[in-house]
Scaffold this motif. Structure first.
Motif: not given
Length: 261
Positions: A50-59, A61-66
């Protein structure tokens, strides 16, 4: 997501232990097996994802917290173990050499943990600045893990005060220190001090965190008020900045800590 979900499902089952090259580890011709991962360990994996997804969304890289869609097994819960009354008495006898028992090194540390509810890292981090004295009364201030825990105040129970004072005489970098005054690491203390002590005393080999649960169990059995219980265990927010205020709070909590007789 599918890869991580597969990992979570695999970890829920008993599996062979592998070496660095991915080959099964054998002992006496029998494969070494790993137990299924605990719910807590699986939950940590989901939290990390979840933390990695939030970081990726912030940058972007992805658009959803899968990671929110990852499925975990049901938490079976259950009551964590702690020492019973007979075992607590054995620990106390070993700490002070009572009732014909011989003193066992570090049994005083186990007893101190039982009567303070400190985490092992909090315990090993105590130093002279953690101890506040007001007349004959002593209290520990500080902690770790959460903002509430960092402002935790624990009055020192009269039964374990002599233990605290004896260790303070070493005048080490930390209170519960090595003979040369250097701090213990948590891993070293567990392996070389805590567990051998339990074995010599003759009580179950529970983890250092069992001391925290033992303290909570004793306070609950003694009828400690919920707000005091939460404060001593470090789950409430106390804004502490001066010594006098520490002892205003400590005096309020002292009757609760002293109920553990």
């Amino acid at each position: 997501m599918k890869v991580v979900q597969n990992i979570i499902e695999t970890l829920q089952k008993e599996r062979q232990k592998l070496d660095k090259e991915g080959k099964p580890i054998m002992k006496d011709g029998i494969p070494v097996m790993l137990k299924p991962a605990s719910y807590s360990a699986l939950h940590d994996i989901k939290t990390l994802m979840g933390l990695l997804c939030k970081y990726a969304m912030k940058n972007n890289i992805i658009h959803d917290n899968w990671a929110e869609l990852l499925d975990l097994p049901k938490d079976k819960g259950g009551v964590k173990d702690c020492w019973d009354e007979l075992e607590r008495k054995k620990i106390e006898n070993a700490a002070f050499g009572l009732n014909g028992a011989e003193k066992v090194p570090f049994s005083d540390c186990v007893l101190f943990l039982n009567y303070t509810g400190l985490r092992i890292t909090e315990f090993l981090s105590l130093n002279r600045f953690s101890v506040h004295q007001h007349g004959k009364e002593y209290a520990l201030y500080g902690g770790i893990k959460t903002d509430a825990g960092k402002n935790k105040i624990v009055p020192v129970h009269h039964k374990v005060l002599p233990i605290l004072l004896a260790w303070m005489e070493k005048d080490g970098q930390t209170i519960f220190c090595r003979d040369n005054g250097m701090p213990y690491t948590a891993n070293y203390f567990r392996k070389n001090c805590f567990y051998p002590t339990l074995e010599e005393i003759g009580v179950r080999r529970l983890t250092p965190h069992a001391c925290r649960r033992t303290c909570a169990t004793m306070m609950s059995a003694a009828g400690v008020q919920e707000e005091d219980f939460i404060a001593i265990m470090g789950h409430a927010d106390f804004q502490v900045d001066i010594d006098s205020y520490i002892f205003q709070t400590a005096e309020k909590l002292r009757p609760s800590i002293e109920k553990m007789s």
